[in-house]
Design an enzyme around this catalytic site. Sequence first.
Site, mmCIF file in Angstrom:
data_model
loop_
_atom_site.group_PDB
_atom_site.id
_atom_site.type_symbol
_atom_site.label_atom_id
_atom_site.label_comp_id
_atom_site.label_asym_id
_atom_site.label_seq_id
_atom_site.Cartn_x
_atom_site.Cartn_y
_atom_site.Cartn_z
ATOM 1 N N PHE A 130 0.880 -1.174 0.000
ATOM 2 C CA PHE A 130 0.000 0.000 0.000
ATOM 3 C C PHE A 130 0.914 1.219 0.000
ATOM 4 C CE2 PHE A 130 -2.295 3.133 2.711
ATOM 5 C CZ PHE A 130 -3.552 3.151 2.111
ATOM 6 N N GLU A 134 4.808 9.734 1.405
ATOM 7 C CA GLU A 134 5.940 10.290 0.647
ATOM 8 C C GLU A 134 6.868 11.001 1.626
ATOM 9 O OE1 GLU A 134 4.555 12.774 -2.537
ATOM 10 O OE2 GLU A 134 3.227 11.216 -3.311
ATOM 11 N N SER A 139 1.770 12.396 7.688
ATOM 12 C CA SER A 139 0.498 12.700 8.367
ATOM 13 C C SER A 139 -0.390 13.544 7.446
ATOM 14 C CB SER A 139 0.769 13.482 9.663
ATOM 15 O OG SER A 139 1.652 12.762 10.489
ATOM 16 N N ILE A 164 7.334 2.229 2.473
ATOM 17 C CA ILE A 164 6.376 1.286 1.910
ATOM 18 C C ILE A 164 6.686 -0.143 2.374
ATOM 19 C CG2 ILE A 164 5.253 0.473 -0.210
ATOM 20 C CD1 ILE A 164 4.930 3.560 0.644
ATOM 21 N N ARG A 248 -7.726 0.401 10.535
ATOM 22 C CA ARG A 248 -7.229 1.152 11.704
ATOM 23 C C ARG A 248 -7.470 0.392 13.015
ATOM 24 N NH1 ARG A 248 -8.769 6.462 10.665
ATOM 25 N NH2 ARG A 248 -6.770 6.646 9.641
ATOM 26 N N GLN A 284 4.584 -6.382 46.837
ATOM 27 C CA GLN A 284 3.391 -5.602 46.469
ATOM 28 C C GLN A 284 3.668 -4.630 45.319
ATOM 29 O OE1 GLN A 284 1.867 -3.875 50.117
ATOM 30 N NE2 GLN A 284 0.596 -5.668 50.477
ATOM 31 N N GLY A 345 17.953 -6.899 33.739
ATOM 32 C CA GLY A 345 18.952 -6.885 32.658
ATOM 33 C C GLY A 345 18.574 -7.812 31.512
ATOM 34 N N GLU A 368 -0.373 4.611 10.162
ATOM 35 C CA GLU A 368 -1.838 4.646 10.003
ATOM 36 C C GLU A 368 -2.471 5.681 10.944
ATOM 37 O OE1 GLU A 368 -3.997 1.035 9.209
ATOM 38 O OE2 GLU A 368 -2.136 0.026 8.636
HETATM 39 C C1 LIG Z 1 7.345 0.831 10.157
HETATM 40 C C2 LIG Z 1 6.515 1.699 9.266
HETATM 41 C C3 LIG Z 1 5.769 1.138 8.238
HETATM 42 C C4 LIG Z 1 5.029 1.948 7.374
HETATM 43 N N1 LIG Z 1 4.349 1.380 6.324
HETATM 44 C C5 LIG Z 1 3.716 2.180 5.441
HETATM 45 C C6 LIG Z 1 3.090 1.614 4.269
HETATM 46 O O1 LIG Z 1 3.084 0.396 4.065
HETATM 47 N N2 LIG Z 1 2.519 2.465 3.374
HETATM 48 C C7 LIG Z 1 2.505 3.824 3.553
HETATM 49 O O2 LIG Z 1 1.969 4.522 2.704
HETATM 50 N N3 LIG Z 1 3.086 4.385 4.649
HETATM 51 C C8 LIG Z 1 3.682 3.607 5.589
HETATM 52 N N4 LIG Z 1 4.294 4.156 6.693
HETATM 53 C C9 LIG Z 1 4.312 5.613 6.837
HETATM 54 C C10 LIG Z 1 3.453 6.134 7.968
HETATM 55 O O3 LIG Z 1 2.106 6.064 7.642
HETATM 56 C C11 LIG Z 1 3.967 7.548 8.286
HETATM 57 O O4 LIG Z 1 5.226 7.405 8.913
HETATM 58 C C12 LIG Z 1 3.003 8.321 9.159
HETATM 59 O O5 LIG Z 1 1.850 8.667 8.437
HETATM 60 C C13 LIG Z 1 3.660 9.587 9.712
HETATM 61 O O6 LIG Z 1 4.197 10.330 8.664
HETATM 62 P P1 LIG Z 1 5.702 10.863 8.767
HETATM 63 O O7 LIG Z 1 6.597 9.731 9.114
HETATM 64 O O8 LIG Z 1 6.002 11.634 7.545
HETATM 65 O O9 LIG Z 1 5.694 11.816 10.028
HETATM 66 P P2 LIG Z 1 5.189 13.344 10.040
HETATM 67 O O10 LIG Z 1 3.975 13.491 9.213
HETATM 68 O O11 LIG Z 1 6.365 14.208 9.779
HETATM 69 O O12 LIG Z 1 4.768 13.480 11.559
HETATM 70 C C14 LIG Z 1 5.739 13.525 12.620
HETATM 71 C C15 LIG Z 1 5.031 13.589 13.938
HETATM 72 O O13 LIG Z 1 4.274 14.774 14.010
HETATM 73 C C16 LIG Z 1 3.213 14.582 14.923
HETATM 74 N N5 LIG Z 1 1.991 15.104 14.312
HETATM 75 C C17 LIG Z 1 1.385 14.695 13.178
HETATM 76 N N6 LIG Z 1 0.290 15.437 12.930
HETATM 77 C C18 LIG Z 1 0.214 16.346 13.939
HETATM 78 C C19 LIG Z 1 -0.678 17.396 14.267
HETATM 79 N N7 LIG Z 1 -1.726 17.690 13.483
HETATM 80 N N8 LIG Z 1 -0.459 18.123 15.387
HETATM 81 C C20 LIG Z 1 0.600 17.876 16.183
HETATM 82 N N9 LIG Z 1 1.469 16.874 15.939
HETATM 83 C C21 LIG Z 1 1.292 16.127 14.835
HETATM 84 C C22 LIG Z 1 3.142 13.089 15.237
HETATM 85 O O14 LIG Z 1 3.699 12.850 16.516
HETATM 86 C C23 LIG Z 1 4.009 12.482 14.175
HETATM 87 O O15 LIG Z 1 4.623 11.276 14.608
HETATM 88 C C24 LIG Z 1 5.011 3.357 7.576
HETATM 89 C C25 LIG Z 1 5.748 3.910 8.643
HETATM 90 C C26 LIG Z 1 6.486 3.111 9.475
HETATM 91 C C27 LIG Z 1 7.261 3.749 10.590
#
Ligand SMILES: Cc1cc2nc3c(=O)[nH]c(=O)nc-3n(C[C@H](O)[C@H](O)[C@H](O)COP(=O)(O)OP(=O)(O)OC[C@H]3O[C@@H](n4cnc5c(N)ncnc54)[C@H](O)[C@@H]3O)c2cc1C
Length: 387
Positions: A130, A134, A139, A164, A248, A284, A345, A368
Amino acid sequence: MNPLEHLGWPFFEPRHRDFALALDAWAQDTVRDVHSADVDAQCRQLVQQLGGAGWLRHAVAGTAHGGAVDVIDTRMLCLARETLARHNGLADFAFAMQGLGSGAISLAGTAEQKARWLPQVAAGQAICAFALSEPDAGSDVAAMQCSARVEGDQVVIDGEKTWISNGGIADFYVVFVRTGEAPGARGISACIVEAGTPGLEIAERIEVIAPHPLARLRFSNCRVPLSQRIGAAGEGFKVAMRTLDVFRTSVAAAALGFARRAMEEGLARAKSRPMFGQHLADFQLTQAKLAQMALTIDSAALLVYRAAWERDQGRVVTRQAAMAKLAATEGAQQVIDAAVQLFGGLGVVSGVPVERLYREIRSLRIYEGASEVQQLIIGRDLIKENP
Ligand SMILES: Cc1cc2nc3c(=O)[nH]c(=O)nc-3n(C[C@H](O)[C@H](O)[C@H](O)COP(=O)(O)OP(=O)(O)OC[C@H]3O[C@@H](n4cnc5c(N)ncnc54)[C@H](O)[C@@H]3O)c2cc1C
């Protein structure tokens, strides 16, 4: 703490209980704690095993195309992920990605696309991915730049996708691209790109703390037939959101599975570790820690299966799913951290189950929809409901 005790809850029907018990027995015999240094090979093998045993049929929709049901049963999906995550994180990953990667086809594919791909996905004979995120659009998905234009009966894709899962081992990628019918989210389309298509390149493999196949993809003048577009032009964002909507709650279920395993490991260690003439569990402070872990797990489980049950009744569960994901992923991180602490440890030795869980849970709080995004969804939904 019996990890299957919740099967007696009224959220479930007999078929759910039978399914979870059978999958638990299969996972115990087949995949529990099986790990290999070659994560790609292990992932391929897990997909084949899960497909061969029939479990992947629950990750795709359409009985005519190898699916177990015509509409994905959220409780089944959650029970599958919870159970697999408890036994082996990579098995959960392999299962989840078959569903997420083919979800857009299940939900919005043409009859031809469904017939071509879904039976292979359900049988574990084709691996899918999926591709939404980018480098500058995580987000904020609607900020995506990877673009596509129609030329005759072809779609021509240029740009990058990153993070990805299954990147490098997938047989096909469902890619979301900017097609420009309208600004922002209304100008995105979805498209199937087969591995090996000229112009699609694995630009980089990404190593993460819980190893699984992950890559950055580059598209350069990558041409695919227009018939591989999923849904109408400009409808891709909706297709992506509908897909994530289904899955989700299942991320929350996977976190629940990790937490249950940490509880199992932590409890066993506390009861067996001699200390100060007694056992660790006799103190406890330890009992308070175990109580908090159990409370966090049961709270998460109630939220996960409330959201799953409500979704299976046909209700919109935006807020419920966000609550489940937020509570289960954040809670699992705390439960696992507490289990590591109980091990002392030994808890940070590479490869012991609680150390693996400590690495595995972290990314579930990010992908997600990061926890902050879930908080926003819940808050906005409350405000909308109470104008
Ligand atoms: C192990 C792994 C597998 C993945 N697999 C896929 C995949 O198969 N396909 C795919 O398309 N994507 C995939 N992703 C991407 C994933 O969906 C993104 O990493 C995620 O959407 C966050 O985007 P970003 O890494 O660019 O972080 P950013 O968008 O830069 O966000 C950084 C941080 O900002 C904070 N943030 C975000 N929005 C807000 C807000 N409105 N207000 C305040 N704080 C905020 C959050 O703490 C977030 O962690 C994967 C990611 C990982 C780590």
